[in-house]
Write an enzyme that holds these catalytic residues in place. Structure first.
Site, PDB file in Angstrom:
ATOM      1  N   TYR A  46      -0.645  -3.976   8.646  1.00  0.00           N
ATOM      2  CA  TYR A  46       0.005  -2.977   7.788  1.00  0.00           C
ATOM      3  C   TYR A  46       1.217  -3.589   7.080  1.00  0.00           C
ATOM      4  CZ  TYR A  46       2.229   1.552   6.653  1.00  0.00           C
ATOM      5  OH  TYR A  46       2.817   2.621   6.019  1.00  0.00           O
ATOM      6  N   LYS A  83       1.959  -4.101   3.095  1.00  0.00           N
ATOM      7  CA  LYS A  83       3.098  -3.464   2.417  1.00  0.00           C
ATOM      8  C   LYS A  83       4.039  -4.508   1.805  1.00  0.00           C
ATOM      9  CE  LYS A  83       1.895   0.783   3.103  1.00  0.00           C
ATOM     10  NZ  LYS A  83       1.554   1.658   1.971  1.00  0.00           N
TER      11      LYS A  83
HETATM   12  P1  NAP Z   1      -1.500  10.411   5.314  1.00  0.00           P
HETATM   13  O1  NAP Z   1      -0.934  11.773   5.490  1.00  0.00           O
HETATM   14  O2  NAP Z   1      -2.325   9.806   6.398  1.00  0.00           O
HETATM   15  O3  NAP Z   1      -2.340  10.392   3.933  1.00  0.00           O
HETATM   16  C1  NAP Z   1      -3.067   9.250   3.563  1.00  0.00           C
HETATM   17  C2  NAP Z   1      -3.802   9.565   2.283  1.00  0.00           C
HETATM   18  O4  NAP Z   1      -4.513   8.382   1.884  1.00  0.00           O
HETATM   19  C3  NAP Z   1      -4.846  10.673   2.429  1.00  0.00           C
HETATM   20  O5  NAP Z   1      -4.810  11.490   1.274  1.00  0.00           O
HETATM   21  C4  NAP Z   1      -6.159   9.904   2.484  1.00  0.00           C
HETATM   22  O6  NAP Z   1      -7.266  10.629   1.946  1.00  0.00           O
HETATM   23  C5  NAP Z   1      -5.843   8.743   1.577  1.00  0.00           C
HETATM   24  N1  NAP Z   1      -6.733   7.600   1.780  1.00  0.00           N
HETATM   25  C6  NAP Z   1      -6.958   6.896   2.923  1.00  0.00           C
HETATM   26  N2  NAP Z   1      -7.842   5.926   2.682  1.00  0.00           N
HETATM   27  C7  NAP Z   1      -8.171   5.998   1.364  1.00  0.00           C
HETATM   28  C8  NAP Z   1      -9.042   5.267   0.521  1.00  0.00           C
HETATM   29  N3  NAP Z   1      -9.767   4.222   0.982  1.00  0.00           N
HETATM   30  N4  NAP Z   1      -9.160   5.642  -0.780  1.00  0.00           N
HETATM   31  C9  NAP Z   1      -8.453   6.690  -1.265  1.00  0.00           C
HETATM   32  N5  NAP Z   1      -7.612   7.411  -0.519  1.00  0.00           N
HETATM   33  C10 NAP Z   1      -7.475   7.070   0.795  1.00  0.00           C
HETATM   34  O7  NAP Z   1      -0.345   9.335   5.026  1.00  0.00           O
HETATM   35  P2  NAP Z   1       1.172   9.476   4.512  1.00  0.00           P
HETATM   36  O8  NAP Z   1       2.043   9.391   5.696  1.00  0.00           O
HETATM   37  O9  NAP Z   1       1.311  10.593   3.549  1.00  0.00           O
HETATM   38  O10 NAP Z   1       1.303   8.079   3.754  1.00  0.00           O
HETATM   39  C11 NAP Z   1       1.177   7.949   2.349  1.00  0.00           C
HETATM   40  C12 NAP Z   1       1.600   6.536   1.970  1.00  0.00           C
HETATM   41  O11 NAP Z   1       2.965   6.327   2.360  1.00  0.00           O
HETATM   42  C13 NAP Z   1       0.799   5.433   2.651  1.00  0.00           C
HETATM   43  O12 NAP Z   1       0.615   4.352   1.770  1.00  0.00           O
HETATM   44  C14 NAP Z   1       1.693   5.016   3.797  1.00  0.00           C
HETATM   45  O13 NAP Z   1       1.430   3.701   4.209  1.00  0.00           O
HETATM   46  C15 NAP Z   1       3.057   5.156   3.144  1.00  0.00           C
HETATM   47  N6  NAP Z   1       4.159   5.287   4.090  1.00  0.00           N
HETATM   48  C16 NAP Z   1       4.222   6.340   4.937  1.00  0.00           C
HETATM   49  C17 NAP Z   1       5.302   6.431   5.822  1.00  0.00           C
HETATM   50  C18 NAP Z   1       5.444   7.569   6.774  1.00  0.00           C
HETATM   51  O14 NAP Z   1       6.394   7.524   7.598  1.00  0.00           O
HETATM   52  N7  NAP Z   1       4.597   8.598   6.732  1.00  0.00           N
HETATM   53  C19 NAP Z   1       6.291   5.432   5.844  1.00  0.00           C
HETATM   54  C20 NAP Z   1       6.175   4.356   4.954  1.00  0.00           C
HETATM   55  C21 NAP Z   1       5.115   4.302   4.081  1.00  0.00           C
HETATM   56  P3  NAP Z   1      -8.240  11.615   2.841  1.00  0.00           P
HETATM   57  O15 NAP Z   1      -7.316  12.332   3.804  1.00  0.00           O
HETATM   58  O16 NAP Z   1      -8.852  12.504   1.812  1.00  0.00           O
HETATM   59  O17 NAP Z   1      -9.234  10.751   3.529  1.00  0.00           O
END
Ligand code: NAP
Length: 244
Positions: free
Chosen positions: A153, A157
């Site tokens: 991961y 990133k």
């Molecule tokens: P999340 O709630 O798990 O949502 C992930 C999203 O990505 C879902 O809409 C999922 O779609 C979609 N997805 C997964 N695989 C995919 C693919 N192959 N093609 C298209 N869409 C895909 O995650 P989140 O926490 O909101 O994270 C969003 C972003 O922020 C990510 O890049 C994550 O790494 C980054 N981030 C998050 C955090 C945190 O603390 N939450 C911190 C740093 C960075 P479906 O559900 O429809 O399958």
């Protein structure tokens, strides 16, 4: 051609992407809500976006070059232009190095890093023709500082940061900005899955004393997409409560 500016948000069926889609719609954008598996959730986000304007759900796996192209083509068919691309789709497959499988590495790199490249590649021609555009890539604080158990991961990133800086240098002359947001710990389904003791350890490292919310990321993305940010490119904006 849409009267509105058009934003594609990948992975908008959940968490941070969902919030960004709704906030961009509220701010007047026509929003494409990309999703992979959760059609019902994506439809619900589209419904929320439509209360402010135009929106469309499009299923696509961003790790696929062809599916990413189809997502961009369908957006152009529906709205005729692309002003903002937010590369937000992301997955994790955490494990310490001794236990991490090759598949865990490949899957995470394919969605997070290759997916960001795929989507950026397919909007390039359109944004070049428009001589305008904003690409906003969602990285992570761990891409800046590393994290045990997340070598895959973190590599994805950190790779997004390199991609962002390179594309900013290539695209600047076309008045296209490319920036990354590096969220800290944000409350979403991705982080809900963590054990309580892990959450406590993260919380202790956050000077502002709380986890972030998806709104914190959405408001930063809206700023980067706005006219006020037109001279900001190639930057990584940390939204992490002061963690680093
Ligand atoms: P999340 O709630 O798990 O949502 C992930 C999203 O990505 C879902 O809409 C999922 O779609 C979609 N997805 C997964 N695989 C995919 C693919 N192959 N093609 C298209 N869409 C895909 O995650 P989140 O926490 O909101 O994270 C969003 C972003 O922020 C990510 O890049 C994550 O790494 C980054 N981030 C998050 C955090 C945190 O603390 N939450 C911190 C740093 C960075 P479906 O559900 O429809 O399958």
């Amino acid at each position: 051609m849409s009267e509105r500016k058009v934003a594609i948000v990948t992975g908008a069926s959940s968490g941070i992407g969902r919030e960004m889609a709704i906030r961009f719609a509220e701010s007047g954008y026509a929003v494409v809500v990309n999703y992979l598996n959760n059609k019902d959730q994506a439809d619900e986000v589209v419904e929320a976006c439509r209360s402010s304007g135009e929106s469309l759900a499009i299923q696509a796996d961003v790790s696929s070059f062809e599916a990413s192209k189809a997502l961009v083509d369908q957006t152009l068919d529906a709205f005729g232009r692309i002003d903002v691309l937010i590369n937000n789709s992301g997955i994790n497959r955490d494990a310490l190095m001794l236990r991490m499988k090759e598949d865990d590495f490949d899957a995470v790199i394919d969605v997070n890093l290759k997916g960001t490249w795929n989507m950026s590649k397919h909007v390039t021609r359109t944004m070049f023709k428009q001589k305008s555009g904003r690409i906003i890539n969602i990285s992570s604080v761990v891409g800046q500082i590393g994290n045990p158990g997340q070598a895959n991961y973190v590599a994805s990133k950190a790779g997004i940061i390199g991609l962002t800086k390179s594309l900013a240098k290539e695209f600047g002359r076309k008045r296209i900005t490319v920036n990354a947001i590096a969220p800290g710990f944000i409350e979403t389904p991705m982080t809900d899955a963590l054990e309580e003791d892990v959450k406590e350890t993260y919380l202790a490292q956050i000077p502002i004393g709380r986890f972030g919310s998806p709104v914190d990321i959405a408001s930063t993305a809206l700023f980067l997409a706005s006219d006020d940010a037109k001279y900001i490119s190639g930057q990584v904006i940390g939204v992490n409560g002061g963690m680093i």
